[in-house]
Each structure stands twice: as C-alpha cells, then as structure tokens.
Design a protein around this motif. Sequence first.
Motif, PDB file in Angstrom:
ATOM      1  N   LYS A  43       0.827  -1.207   0.000  1.00 58.90           N
ATOM      2  CA  LYS A  43       0.000   0.000   0.000  1.00 58.90           C
ATOM      3  C   LYS A  43       0.860   1.256   0.000  1.00 58.90           C
ATOM      4  O   LYS A  43       0.518   2.264  -0.623  1.00 58.90           O
ATOM      5  CB  LYS A  43      -0.921  -0.002   1.222  1.00 58.90           C
ATOM      6  CG  LYS A  43      -2.020  -1.051   1.180  1.00 58.90           C
ATOM      7  CD  LYS A  43      -2.859  -1.017   2.448  1.00 58.90           C
ATOM      8  CE  LYS A  43      -3.919  -2.112   2.433  1.00 58.90           C
ATOM      9  NZ  LYS A  43      -4.706  -2.135   3.700  1.00 58.90           N
ATOM     10  N   ALA A  44       1.976   1.198   0.705  1.00 58.68           N
ATOM     11  CA  ALA A  44       2.857   2.370   0.781  1.00 58.68           C
ATOM     12  C   ALA A  44       3.604   2.600  -0.527  1.00 58.68           C
ATOM     13  O   ALA A  44       3.932   3.740  -0.871  1.00 58.68           O
ATOM     14  CB  ALA A  44       3.848   2.200   1.928  1.00 58.68           C
ATOM     15  N   PHE A  45       3.865   1.501  -1.276  1.00 53.33           N
ATOM     16  CA  PHE A  45       4.605   1.617  -2.533  1.00 53.33           C
ATOM     17  C   PHE A  45       3.832   0.896  -3.637  1.00 53.33           C
ATOM     18  O   PHE A  45       4.167  -0.228  -4.031  1.00 53.33           O
ATOM     19  CB  PHE A  45       6.009   1.020  -2.380  1.00 53.33           C
ATOM     20  CG  PHE A  45       6.838   1.711  -1.345  1.00 53.33           C
ATOM     21  CD1 PHE A  45       7.482   2.905  -1.621  1.00 53.33           C
ATOM     22  CD2 PHE A  45       6.944   1.181  -0.060  1.00 53.33           C
ATOM     23  CE1 PHE A  45       8.229   3.554  -0.658  1.00 53.33           C
ATOM     24  CE2 PHE A  45       7.693   1.816   0.910  1.00 53.33           C
ATOM     25  CZ  PHE A  45       8.327   3.018   0.611  1.00 53.33           C
ATOM     26  N   PRO A  46       2.777   1.538  -4.125  1.00 52.90           N
ATOM     27  CA  PRO A  46       1.935   0.915  -5.152  1.00 52.90           C
ATOM     28  C   PRO A  46       2.639   0.904  -6.504  1.00 52.90           C
ATOM     29  O   PRO A  46       3.780   1.349  -6.634  1.00 52.90           O
ATOM     30  CB  PRO A  46       0.696   1.817  -5.167  1.00 52.90           C
ATOM     31  CG  PRO A  46       1.205   3.157  -4.730  1.00 52.90           C
ATOM     32  CD  PRO A  46       2.303   2.882  -3.749  1.00 52.90           C
ATOM     33  N   SER A  47       1.949   0.404  -7.507  1.00 56.15           N
ATOM     34  CA  SER A  47       2.469   0.366  -8.873  1.00 56.15           C
ATOM     35  C   SER A  47       3.001   1.748  -9.251  1.00 56.15           C
ATOM     36  O   SER A  47       2.404   2.768  -8.886  1.00 56.15           O
ATOM     37  CB  SER A  47       1.342  -0.060  -9.825  1.00 56.15           C
ATOM     38  OG  SER A  47       1.822  -0.120 -11.134  1.00 56.15           O
ATOM     39  N   PRO A  48       4.134   1.835  -9.925  1.00 52.64           N
ATOM     40  CA  PRO A  48       4.840   0.786 -10.675  1.00 52.64           C
ATOM     41  C   PRO A  48       5.793  -0.077  -9.836  1.00 52.64           C
ATOM     42  O   PRO A  48       6.535  -0.875 -10.389  1.00 52.64           O
ATOM     43  CB  PRO A  48       5.630   1.584 -11.705  1.00 52.64           C
ATOM     44  CG  PRO A  48       5.963   2.853 -10.990  1.00 52.64           C
ATOM     45  CD  PRO A  48       4.756   3.156 -10.143  1.00 52.64           C
ATOM     46  N   TYR A  49       5.804   0.126  -8.506  1.00 54.62           N
ATOM     47  CA  TYR A  49       6.683  -0.702  -7.677  1.00 54.62           C
ATOM     48  C   TYR A  49       6.098  -2.106  -7.512  1.00 54.62           C
ATOM     49  O   TYR A  49       4.887  -2.297  -7.457  1.00 54.62           O
ATOM     50  CB  TYR A  49       6.880  -0.074  -6.300  1.00 54.62           C
ATOM     51  CG  TYR A  49       7.656   1.214  -6.318  1.00 54.62           C
ATOM     52  CD1 TYR A  49       9.014   1.217  -6.613  1.00 54.62           C
ATOM     53  CD2 TYR A  49       7.033   2.422  -6.040  1.00 54.62           C
ATOM     54  CE1 TYR A  49       9.737   2.406  -6.627  1.00 54.62           C
ATOM     55  CE2 TYR A  49       7.743   3.614  -6.051  1.00 54.62           C
ATOM     56  CZ  TYR A  49       9.100   3.599  -6.346  1.00 54.62           C
ATOM     57  OH  TYR A  49       9.804   4.769  -6.360  1.00 54.62           O
ATOM     58  N   ILE A  50       6.998  -3.070  -7.395  1.00 56.87           N
ATOM     59  CA  ILE A  50       6.629  -4.444  -7.076  1.00 56.87           C
ATOM     60  C   ILE A  50       7.390  -4.812  -5.803  1.00 56.87           C
ATOM     61  O   ILE A  50       8.627  -4.744  -5.774  1.00 56.87           O
ATOM     62  CB  ILE A  50       6.995  -5.417  -8.210  1.00 56.87           C
ATOM     63  CG1 ILE A  50       6.259  -5.019  -9.499  1.00 56.87           C
ATOM     64  CG2 ILE A  50       6.674  -6.853  -7.815  1.00 56.87           C
ATOM     65  CD1 ILE A  50       6.708  -5.822 -10.719  1.00 56.87           C
ATOM     66  N   VAL A  51       6.675  -5.163  -4.749  1.00 58.18           N
ATOM     67  CA  VAL A  51       7.299  -5.448  -3.458  1.00 58.18           C
ATOM     68  C   VAL A  51       7.634  -6.929  -3.366  1.00 58.18           C
ATOM     69  O   VAL A  51       6.760  -7.787  -3.538  1.00 58.18           O
ATOM     70  CB  VAL A  51       6.372  -5.036  -2.296  1.00 58.18           C
ATOM     71  CG1 VAL A  51       7.033  -5.366  -0.953  1.00 58.18           C
ATOM     72  CG2 VAL A  51       6.038  -3.554  -2.385  1.00 58.18           C
ATOM     73  N   GLY A  52       8.902  -7.228  -3.116  1.00 60.25           N
ATOM     74  CA  GLY A  52       9.324  -8.610  -2.955  1.00 60.25           C
ATOM     75  C   GLY A  52       9.104  -9.091  -1.529  1.00 60.25           C
ATOM     76  O   GLY A  52       8.601  -8.366  -0.669  1.00 60.25           O
TER      77      GLY A  52
END
Length: 716
Positions: A43-52
């Motif tokens: 939620k804190a780092f939405p698209s375009p980020y992908i959280v591993g």
Amino acid sequence: MYQFYNRSLSYVFLVTVLFVCTFVMSLSTSVQAGVLTKDDIVKAFPSPYIVGDKDESLAVWPLYQQISTDTPLVGYAYETIDMVAVPGFAGVPYNLLVAMDPLGSFISVKVLSHHEPVFLEGLGEKPLFDFAKQYSGISLMQNIKIDASPTVAQRENKANAYIDGVTKATASVRILNQTLLSASLTVAREKLGFAKGRDPDLIARLDKELFEPMSWEQLIDAGLIQKFRFTNDQVEQQFKDTIGEGLDEEGLEAPEETYIELYVANLSVPSVGRNLLLPEAWEYLKESTAENDQLLLVVGGGRYSFVGEDFVRGKVPERISLQQAGLPVEMRDFDLSDLLDLYELDYKIKLPEALSEHEWKAFHVIGQAGLDPAFPYEFQLHISREKGWLYPETVSKTLDFKTELDDDYYIAAETDNKTWHSLWAGRTTDIVILLVGLFVLTIVLVRYQLLTKGQQHLRWFRPLYLVYTLVFIGWYAQGQLSIVNITGVLQAWLAGRSLEFFLYDPMTVIIWAYVGITFFVWGRGTFCGWLCPFGALQELIGKVLAFLKIPQIKISEKTDARLKGLKYLVLLFILVVAVVSVPLTGSVVEIEPFKTSITLIFDRSWPFVLWAVLLLALSLFVYKGYCRYICPLGASMAVLGKLRIYKWLPRREECGSPCRLCTQKCEYQAIPRSGVIDYNECFQCLDCVVIYDDDKQCVPLVLEKRGRKLKVKNVA
C-alpha cells in the motif's frame, strides 16, 4: 505534624514508584519490532513498484519496477525500528518507513510513529512530516546538514545536502536524523556494498588543532607523506604464470626502472593541508567538507597513471581503491576546479620541483564511511593487461600498499563519540552564557550574605536573575526542565535503551547536571526558586502585583499542607501512566504548562493556551500556586531534594518560639510554626535570611538593640 505528614507521604511515594518500576521492568521487552506487514508495504509503494518478500537476514523489503520485460531492483524499504532504537525526547524511538535506492539515495522517508512532546499537540505533526519529506533525493554519500547557513560555494558542492530544521524542535529533529542515518547505513552496509567496518560515530577523530610548519621533506620524515615505488619487475612478477606474463616489452627491457611512484598524504591533517595549500584554499576546503570527512592526496609519477586517461572528474577512480580492515571504503575525486576558478583561489599543491610534472588528485571520503585514522589505510592499485586482438582476454592484478598515521595526529575513539557533539559545538555561545549564569548563582548561594546584609541588594538582584531565567534559559535557549525528562528516562530505562537522547539538548543536560549536584547542597529550591522559567514567570507576576499593592490570598496552614501533598499524587499518577502506556503519557504530562508558555511561547491551540493562562491567573490570587500545589516536576525535585546534606539557611533558637515573623512573611509558607525551614517546600528566595540579618525587622535583634531578650518557649 506537618513535617511528619509531608515526610511520610514522600516515602510512601518513593516505595510505590520503585515497586511499580520493578514490576513493569520484569514485564517489559527491550526491543520493539517493526509493525508493518507486506500488505502495508504494498500500500505504501503501489504500482509501478513491485514489493518482494521480506529478507530473512535483514528486515528489508526489496522494491522492483516493471520496465518492459525486465524487473530490476530499484530499492529497499524498511522500518528504522528494526535497525536501531535511538530514544526520542520521551525516551521512545522514532519509527520511520524508509525507501532507499541501490545507490544509497532516499526515495522517501515517512514518520510511522513518534512520541516527541513538542510535536504532540505542540507544534503539531505537520512540521515533523514536512521535515522528513526533505530527505527525498538526498544520498547517504552526502553530508547532510540541518539548519545550516551555507555559503554559495558550499551550496554548489554536491557533496553537501542542506535541509531546514524545525524551530523549537532542534533536538527532536536531530534525533530523527540520527535514527534515519544509523538505520540506513546498516542497510547500506549489508545490501549496497558500503563499508561494513566501524561505526562512524565510534572511531578516532583527526586532531584539528595540532599544526606544525613543515617542508615537503619534513612531512616525509614525520611520516605524514608516505612514498611508494614499484619497479617494472615487481609488476611483472604479479602477472607471472598468467596470460598477462611477458606482455610489457618496455618493462622487460628495464626491469629496475620505475613503473609508478606514489606519494600519499591526508590533507585533512592540519600539518599536511596547511603546509601544502595556500591559506585561502585550506579555509575553503574546510568549509566545503563536513567535520569528520577526510581528503586524501595522491601524487603519482612514472609510466603508469593511477587514474588513467578515461578518468572523469568528481567520480570514483577505477584504478586506485581504498579499504580498511579488508572492507571497501569509497573515495571520490574532490573536484572543486570550477568553484575555485570562480573565487580565484589557487588550489595547486606545493610540490617540490622534482615532482612538478607528477599528476595529483585529492580524494574525498565522507564521515559516514567510517574511515578510522587510528587504523591503517589499505590502498590497492589495479593493473590490467589484455591478450588478443578481436576478443582479448583480460587479467587484472593489484599492487597493495598502506599508510598509517602517527597517534599524535588523531584523538582516540570514545564510547560516546556520537553526532550530538556537533550540536554542542554549534551552541557554544549559549552554553557559555548558561555556565556564567550558573556560576553567578553558585556564588550567590554560597555567599548569600552578599545579598542579604542589605535588603536592597536582593531586591534588585533576584528579579534580574529571574528575567535571565525566563528570557534566556526559557524562551531563547529552550532550557525548561520538564516532567517529560523524567518520564523519558523512566521509559528508556524500562525498555533497556540508552539515555543518549538527552545529549541532543545541551541546555537540559547542563541544567540537570547542575541541579543534580545542588540536590546534595541546597535541595530542591535551587531549581524551583532560581532556574525554572515558568516559576520565574509566576514570581515576576507576583512582584508586579506587590508593586501595585494588590494583595494575594493567604492559605491556612492546614489547607496549605494538604494542598502541597497534591503534587506528589499528580507525580505518582504520571509515573504510573508512563510505565503502563507510552501514548497516554504524552497526554497526561500536559498538566505542565511549560511546553505552551515557555517552549512554544503560547503559539499553540487554544485549549492549551487557556490552561497555561488559567495557571498563571492562579498565581494572581495564590502566590506561585501551580509550583506549590500542582507541579509534578516540583514534587520530583522535592523528593530528590531529600539528598540535601546541609541545613544551610541560618536560624535562631527564638525562631518559632516565640518569634514567628518569618512564618508570617514567607510567601511559600515553607516555615511552619516551629520556625524550622521545610526544605522540601523552600524556594530559596532568601527573604527570611534578609529578615534574619536585619536589626530593624528580626524581633530578637530589635530587642537586643534595646537591651532585651525574647524568652524562648517550648513548643510541642
């Protein structure tokens, strides 16, 4: 009876606090874990980020980004509480959510939780959140300076980053900065290849005061410039039994000739920098670097260049590198040529004539890298050879050499060598003024007869000192002690954390140290009567009323004794809340009006201003009513004041039996009918001592002048 009641209440209070603290300590945990789940990070780092997935060895979440068919790593997200726990001013650490890219630059910094009193219903949280946002785009490789006033040259130097502080919250934002950098350096060392060596806050420091005029030859003799020479044959031996062997025809023809000659020195050592640079250039370089940065000079000659033809100014060199304890330390070319041209400064190194054609570079190592001058500097010179034409094979070897600095030129590491040192250095003037004020107060209390022999002396000195306390210590220097200091210590102790957070506020440290010593000599009144800004404000109001001849209410002795016990109950309640609920503590300590009236100077929301005004209004009717009946800090001072060794205020056997003039005159009602001063309630105004020495007021002295003597009565 009154003394017995007050003493008993205090002892009950002490026993209760010790019991509660011991019980809670047995239940408390020493480390607070992170609070976010992977869903929270998404939620804190939405698209375009992908959280591993969260790393198993270090509490970080890798951040990826979809670019065409590739998903490169673009950063790491982490909570600072998982890395470090630097206590804030309430004794509780910040928890920040940080995202940092693979090069060590901050993508974002957000405050997840904090318990800083000045931001909780004080200034409000927006200034804190805005402060944290300023870190976006700043690199760990830069020197981050808070609330600095840089010159144009310093602004242009990309090695520095400047962010605005928050007025009246200097210590709190510095603790946030320390939290962010300490946590981020932990991540950078583990994930980004930063040096994993010593904590940069726990290393030796260069002695910036030691300077000796020396020539180039004298610097070499002193070991401040160290020379290294490598022959063609030495280099050839490095490539023996490899594909690079025998490829250097020139070297094979003259094996004992010089392949490269190097001179290495630390320009940040004053005896080096000041001797090799013009004074203007030396001052300029000092201004352009942070206190713990180091500039390393390398001078080279011979067949091989230690930087190469493709070297780009301002970048990390490829041919020469630095390690310490086997771990890499980044050094970057210190390119100031454009700025030095702008200011017409001569940056040339004073080289001997024989070395005038040698190339030289100054390399910058930032303080965060943790380069320790007490340990060897391990250099490596990288040499590569290629064999083949179309698809050449490459082999690389290194020439290792190291320099060491004599221990005369650095100050050994200290266990508490933390970044708060710079904050103290920046407030030197304030500290000196405070120390002078405390020295004057000490003289006055030791030699109080200087003021009390003549009534007028005390009459003008005390108001002036109270103005100093209110204006300088309180409003300007922000040195108002608070119950928050005590709850912060208690909460840090229960959680097993350091008390280092105090060191970010030099005024508080110095005043607490002074008050702590004076507990043994004079008791609680030294602070409450002379050094409390809010108390000074109340007393000054009382003196204005006295000047206007407006009377105040005199509380009966019985009621006064009961009301004075109230502050101990308030203190006990606050301490119990402090060990039970950290968030609730921030609310209950608001019974103190100090933050509103002194720290924020009434610049606050109306309920808090109203409360502070009501307490000041109370002092219009009851002399220092808040201090005497409500103040939890005053209660703690009274408890600690029991450490007092001396009964230092003079008394006569006639005091209280039958003379009770001091009892009637004492505004604090700290002298009961017995005539014995109650030091738990005495504010050391010295008015009773003036009466004691005045043969026009003190009844025994008046009668003595007339040849008579009061008959002492036995009072139960």
